[in-house]
Design an enzyme around this catalytic site. Structure first.
Site, PDB file in Angstrom:
ATOM      1  N   HIS A 134       0.912  -1.229  -0.008  1.00  0.00           N
ATOM      2  CA  HIS A 134      -0.073   0.037  -0.041  1.00  0.00           C
ATOM      3  C   HIS A 134       1.130   1.290  -0.059  1.00  0.00           C
ATOM      4  CE1 HIS A 134      -2.759   2.924   1.858  1.00  0.00           C
ATOM      5  NE2 HIS A 134      -3.705   2.217   1.403  1.00  0.00           N
ATOM      6  N   ASP A 207       2.509  -4.471   8.206  1.00  0.00           N
ATOM      7  CA  ASP A 207       1.380  -3.691   7.946  1.00  0.00           C
ATOM      8  C   ASP A 207       0.289  -4.762   8.008  1.00  0.00           C
ATOM      9  OD1 ASP A 207      -0.670  -2.573   7.023  1.00  0.00           O
ATOM     10  OD2 ASP A 207       0.194  -1.653   5.285  1.00  0.00           O
ATOM     11  N   GLN A 210      -5.082  -5.339   7.134  1.00  0.00           N
ATOM     12  CA  GLN A 210      -5.779  -6.205   6.395  1.00  0.00           C
ATOM     13  C   GLN A 210      -5.831  -7.678   7.046  1.00  0.00           C
ATOM     14  OE1 GLN A 210      -8.061  -5.547   4.433  1.00  0.00           O
ATOM     15  NE2 GLN A 210      -7.406  -3.261   3.876  1.00  0.00           N
ATOM     16  N   LYS A 233     -10.815  -0.529  10.360  1.00  0.00           N
ATOM     17  CA  LYS A 233     -10.754  -1.727   9.336  1.00  0.00           C
ATOM     18  C   LYS A 233     -11.332  -2.676  10.177  1.00  0.00           C
ATOM     19  CE  LYS A 233      -7.457   0.117   6.092  1.00  0.00           C
ATOM     20  NZ  LYS A 233      -8.106   0.006   4.644  1.00  0.00           N
ATOM     21  N   CYS A 370      -4.688   2.282  -3.972  1.00  0.00           N
ATOM     22  CA  CYS A 370      -3.504   2.969  -3.217  1.00  0.00           C
ATOM     23  C   CYS A 370      -2.137   1.981  -3.454  1.00  0.00           C
ATOM     24  CB  CYS A 370      -3.620   3.246  -1.597  1.00  0.00           C
ATOM     25  SG  CYS A 370      -4.918   4.467  -1.705  1.00  0.00           S
TER      26      CYS A 370
HETATM   27  N1  PMP Z   1      -1.997  -0.972   4.530  1.00  0.00           N
HETATM   28  C1  PMP Z   1      -3.098  -1.596   4.188  1.00  0.00           C
HETATM   29  C2  PMP Z   1      -2.753  -2.952   3.832  1.00  0.00           C
HETATM   30  C3  PMP Z   1      -4.219  -1.204   3.828  1.00  0.00           C
HETATM   31  O1  PMP Z   1      -5.377  -1.882   3.349  1.00  0.00           O
HETATM   32  C4  PMP Z   1      -4.408   0.349   4.251  1.00  0.00           C
HETATM   33  C5  PMP Z   1      -5.658   0.925   4.148  1.00  0.00           C
HETATM   34  N2  PMP Z   1      -6.185   0.721   2.620  1.00  0.00           N
HETATM   35  C6  PMP Z   1      -3.326   0.851   4.873  1.00  0.00           C
HETATM   36  C7  PMP Z   1      -2.159   0.493   4.851  1.00  0.00           C
HETATM   37  C8  PMP Z   1      -3.452   2.605   5.364  1.00  0.00           C
HETATM   38  O2  PMP Z   1      -4.297   2.527   6.205  1.00  0.00           O
HETATM   39  P1  PMP Z   1      -5.040   4.093   6.962  1.00  0.00           P
HETATM   40  O3  PMP Z   1      -5.396   4.768   5.632  1.00  0.00           O
HETATM   41  O4  PMP Z   1      -6.053   3.527   7.865  1.00  0.00           O
HETATM   42  O5  PMP Z   1      -3.786   4.448   7.911  1.00  0.00           O
END
Ligand code: PMP
Length: 412
Positions: A134, A207, A210, A233, A370
């Site tokens: 991401h 990270d 998910q 999430k 993203c």
């Molecule tokens: N890492 C992953 C794998 C994600 O799915 C996301 C959110 N789509 C993020 C990081 C970023 O999370 P946040 O926008 O809640 O900080």
């Protein structure tokens, strides 16, 4: 946009295929606890953000109403009680992921957690990322001046740890990988990644955005060094998440933002700092959101992560099987993907598909998620993505398949 109005969304033109996922989760009962799903909305964008159960909403309302006061400062009982609740939430997060409370830093979300480590980790050198990361696990390292190397993927969309092993050198001081990909749903073999990172003297940041909503996570068993996730999430509020880091690593990291609460003693000549985790929580924290996160963790553990994982895995295989039977769909990611199915439909832009599905009350994600480097790797500008949560069920899949068929008829 339909949102979640009261419309009976199922299209009368296309018969809903019969589906047959049966798991131990009572999704009818569960859905009734989510006001955001009222009206029969088929919400298949939980990987972007999860809907909230009433228990979480109630906890935030209580925290903002009858229980509201600041933390860590007040000499009156309400503030003392709120401080106890705030620190109890830290304990709860620690227990949830197998760490210790003083190793948990409350942050705005995974993005802020990764930025914190990228900026404050004292031994900035080379960081090994992967193609599927991401943007929030790419850009912070670039901004903080790390040398970025990129690990390729296997053909089914997992981080290729054989390649990682060949790439890692003793110049690498950090490896930062997604525990579960937000596009492909592939799960990292985190224990092997930790072994490889530690083999060259690097640390491993995972990270877990998910991962935490769909599988049990134990940072001790994973043997990672940092773990980040976002509350929204995990069926909790936005604006709150957690960074877990090994105590000795956090202790060696300087603060990255200054302000109230993170200090020991301030003078104009010299300021000394509080120990971790307070050192990393400058300013009045997200008190209300922390209470919501505590309630979300209670909720998810009450349902049970093994049951949630089994439920979402069954839904993924059902959807992948159904899409594979069509000759106009390309599926991305591995068959054992965790809760997430990305796909492309021949001759139909994912945005058009998403818009037509929305007319039938089906919400999917269409975009680059993203993860622009991953899109480039897949050779597509964007994908369509359906992602499940603990409230998803076979009717959601049926509605999605019916909407795909309807789209096919429109596009020919
Ligand atoms: N890492 C992953 C794998 C994600 O799915 C996301 C959110 N789509 C993020 C990081 C970023 O999370 P946040 O926008 O809640 O900080």
């Amino acid at each position: 946009m339909n949102g979640h109005s009261q419309a009976p969304f199922a299209s009368s033109e296309v018969e809903m295929p019969r589906t047959g996922v049966s798991t131990s989760l009572d999704t009818n009962g569960i859905r009734a606890e989510f006001p955001g799903l009222a009206g029969g909305w088929h919400y298949l964008d939980t990987a972007a953000t999860a809907q909230k159960p009433q228990a979480v909403i109630d906890a935030t309302v209580r925290a903002m109403g009858a229980d509201y006061a600041t933390v860590h400062r007040g000499v009156y009982a309400r503030s003392a009680n709120m401080t106890v609740a705030y620190e109890a939430a830290r304990e709860r997060v620690a227990r949830f992921i197998g760490g210790k409370a003083d190793e948990v830093v409350f942050v705005r979300g995974a993005t802020e957690g990764i930025n914190l480590v990228a900026h404050s980790y004292p031994n900035k050198g080379r960081v090994l990322l992967s193609v599927l990361e991401h943007h929030s696990n790419i850009v912070p390292w670039q901004l903080a001046g790390w040398q970025v190397d990129v690990c390729p993927l296997t053909t089914d969309g997992c981080i290729n740890l054989d390649a990682a092993e060949a790439m890692l050198t003793n110049e690498h001081t950090m490896v930062a990988f997604a525990h579960v990909s937000n596009v492909l749903g592939s799960t990292l073999d985190a224990a092997r990644a930790a072994k490889l990172a530690h083999g060259v003297g690097a640390k491993l940041l995972l990270d877990g955005c998910q991962a935490v909503p769909r599988m049990e996570v134990d940072v001790a068993a994973l043997d990672c060094d940092f773990y980040v996730f976002s509350g929204h999430k995990l069926y909790g509020p936005t604006g709150i998440g957690a960074l877990w880091g090994r105590a000795e690593l956090l202790e060696a990291m300087p603060p990255w933002q200054g302000g109230g609460s993170m200090i020991d003693k301030v003078t104009f000549e010299k300021t000394t700092y509080a120990p971790a985790p307070a050192r990393f929580e400058a300013g009045t924290p997200a008190i209300v959101e922390v209470m919501g996160l505590h309630a979300a963790i209670d909720y998810v553990e009450h349902i049970g992560l093994p049951a949630i994982h089994a439920h979402e895995t069954a839904l993924v295989s059902q959807l992948r099987d159904a899409l594979r039977r069509r000759n106009d769909i390309t599926l991305f990611g591995p068959d054992n993907a965790a809760g997430i199915v990305s796909f492309a439909m021949e001759g139909v832009h994912p945005h058009d598909l998403g818009t037509i599905l929305d007319e039938s009350g089906v919400a999917i994600r269409a975009g680059h998620h993203c993860a622009q480097p991953l899109m480039e790797h897949l050779g597509v500008p964007v994908t369509a993505r359906a992602s499940f949560g603990l409230y998803s069920d076979a009717d959601d899949i049926a509605a999605l398949l019916a909407g795909i068929e309807r789209t096919r008829r429109i596009f020919g």
